[in-house]
Design a protein around this motif. Structure first.
Motif: not given
Ligand code: FAD
Length: 490
Positions: A451-453, A449, A455-456, A202, A460, A367
């Motif tokens: 979802m975050f993976l 996680d 997104i990044q 984190h 992003t 992903n």
């Protein structure tokens, strides 16, 4: 020493056992403990397999320092051919455990190889990282890693947790090194690995009170003050009744650091928020993504075979929707195969001539794999259905008064009850057991996680230029005043 054999791994572990707790029991010898020893044996078989004559050409190469044989999971790829060698090595290690041991030793060796390749990232601690990589390589050590802060209060930063050292942080410095206190989750394979690599997954805040949580280091798992609290093991005794959980249960544990000394030579990042927050620059996901994709391919191939064979035994493989579901699994397999090759073929050398796999297709698999795997487990349940519950409790039935019932009612279309039960018990072990549930959770979360993976990596940081250029080209091709159709047919 160089590349190890199974016996070398077991002896070292016996002499240097991590302090592991299973409930209130303190494990004294993981190599003989009934709930851990089966995993130890599976890892030992991996170490042995790298010496098999037909495999040695792609499993081992000569150390650049000592000339001794070393594992190719430490091979620094200087060409696309080296990447192909690494693929063969990862494939064999994955197939050896049917893809069931996600943290076989080649996972962390791949990660550490990326750290070594990009060791200048570590600034004043660069030399420590290089020396550590060489130490691990020359001793063929088995590493785990612990990154995640304990799940106590996810809404607050480290410094605002109930205790200052709930999350792992620096208590003080000494001449010998730093003293650290706190906890980390989850050390998969921790109870039977040699060492652990530690850093925070984190992001850390750039405020003074959060500096002490911005650290990275490596330690032997049996370092004084380090304790592992294991989850409930899913290891079962009988190989016939539980073919997978009796051999491949990778234990996960929380690591407690009780004022542990980390010698300076094992410190890689020290109170440096900028570096821990940009550790992605090491591009270790390229190396680990290569390993995890190849491992997932082996696991899905094994599971596809399992569904094909079990539905064939009862002739449900004739039904179109069952065939369609099997086709879904093989589709995933082929997408992984293609992505792995694409990552090698499109790899570009860095300024030192080192070829890391191209991470972009590997991210796409990471992903997707975390979503495909739960679906594949669901397919096994849909395709085999009640067959997953229609097995006698244990193999003893064949030598019991009900043996006749079993032979009559548990047979398949063209196979005996013995053959059918043997196969269906494998399917039940992955589809409906506690071991199987842990695998689903592992595939969803092992790299963060989902979802975050996504997104990044897929949004992003994703290179959007090709997509946007296509839209822009069409937009530029017409205007409000001049519709595309104007003039057509004149
Ligand atoms: C079987 C298994 C093996 C593992 N092995 C290892 C290992 O070897 N080494 C290691 O270091 N780690 C390991 N992990 C840990 C893994 O990396 C984490 O589980 C993963 O990163 C998710 O973190 P978490 O479990 O703390 O969930 P959390 O981060 O607590 O997330 C729980 C839920 O809350 C949501 N959430 C959390 N924070 C936020 C936020 N800020 N904003 C919005 N939503 C939020 C998440 O989306 C999720 O839905 C393992 C995990 C599993 C399940």
């Amino acid at each position: 020493m160089g590349a190890r054999r199974g016996i070398d791994y077991i002896e070292r572990l016996k002499n240097n056992p991590p302090e592991t707790w299973i409930g209130k029991e303190k494990v004294t010898d993981p190599t003989t403990h009934p709930l851990i020893a089966p995993a130890v044996q599976s890892i030992a078989r991996l170490y042995d397999s790298q010496w098999e004559p037909e495999k040695k050409p792609y499993m081992l190469s000569n150390s650049p320092d000592t000339g001794e044989w070393i594992g190719n999971s430490f091979l620094v790829p200087k060409s696309k051919e080296d990447l192909a060698l690494r693929r063969l090595m990862h494939r064999d290690w994955a197939e050896e455990t049917y893809g069931m041991m996600g943290r076989s030793t080649d996972f962390m060796s791949a990660m550490l190889t990326a750290w070594y390749v990009n060791s200048d990232f570590f600034g004043p601690y660069e030399e420590n990282v290089r020396n550590y990589f060489e130490h691990v390589r020359e001793n063929d050590l088995y590493l785990t890693h612990v990154l995640i802060d304990p799940q106590v209060d996810r809404s607050k930063p480290p410094s605002e947790q109930p205790d200052e050292f709930t999350y792992l942080g620096v208590v003080k410095e000494t001449d010998e090194g730093i003293i650290v206190r706190g906890a980390k989750m989850l050390a998969t394979a921790g109870p039977y690995a040699d060492e652990m690599l530690v850093w925070p997954f984190h992001l850390r805040k750039p405020t003074e009170k959060d500096y002490k949580y911005a650290i990275s280091f490596a330690l032997p798992l049996n370092t004084p003050g380090v304790r592992l609290i294991s989850r409930e093991p899913f290891t079962r005794k009988s190989v016939y009744d539980h073919p997978l959980s009796s051999q491949f249960d990778e234990l996960d544990g929380v690591v407690i650091f009780d004022d542990v000394l980390v010698p300076w030579e094992r410190v890689f990042i020290y109170q440096d928020v900028e570096r821990v927050n940009t550790i992605w620059k090491l591009n270790s996901n390229a190396m680990t993504g290569h390993q995890t994709a190849i491992r997932l391919q082996a696991k899905l191939q094994f599971l596809a075979g399992l569904v094909m064979k079990s539905t064939e035994m009862v002739n449900t493989n004739q039904f179109p929707h069952v065939q369609d579901m099997m086709g879904e699994i093989t589709t995933y397999i082929e997408l992984i195969r293609a992505a792995v090759i694409a990552s090698e073929v499109t790899a570009q050398p860095n300024s030192a001539g080192i070829y890391m796999p191209n991470v972009t297709p590997l991210y796409a698999i990471r992903n997707s794999g975390n979503r495909w795997y739960p679906r594949v487990r669901e397919i096994i349940q849909f395709a085999i259905a009640g067959g997953l519950m229609y097995q006698p409790a244990d193999a003893g039935v064949f030598d019991s008064p009900i043996a006749g019932d079993i032979r009559k009612y548990y047979r398949g279309a063209d196979v005996t009850a013995e053959e059918k039960i043997k196969l269906f018990k494998i399917a039940a072990d992955i589809a409906v057991s506690d071991f199987g549930s842990r695998h689903e959770l592992y595939e969803r979360f092992y790299s963060g996680d989902p979802m975050f993976l996504r997104i990044q990596t897929q949004y992003t940081a994703y290179d959007k230029s090709e997509s946007l250029a296509l839209v822009d080209r069409l937009l530029a091709s017409y205007e409000l005043e001049k519709p595309v159709q104007e003039g057509v047919g004149k």
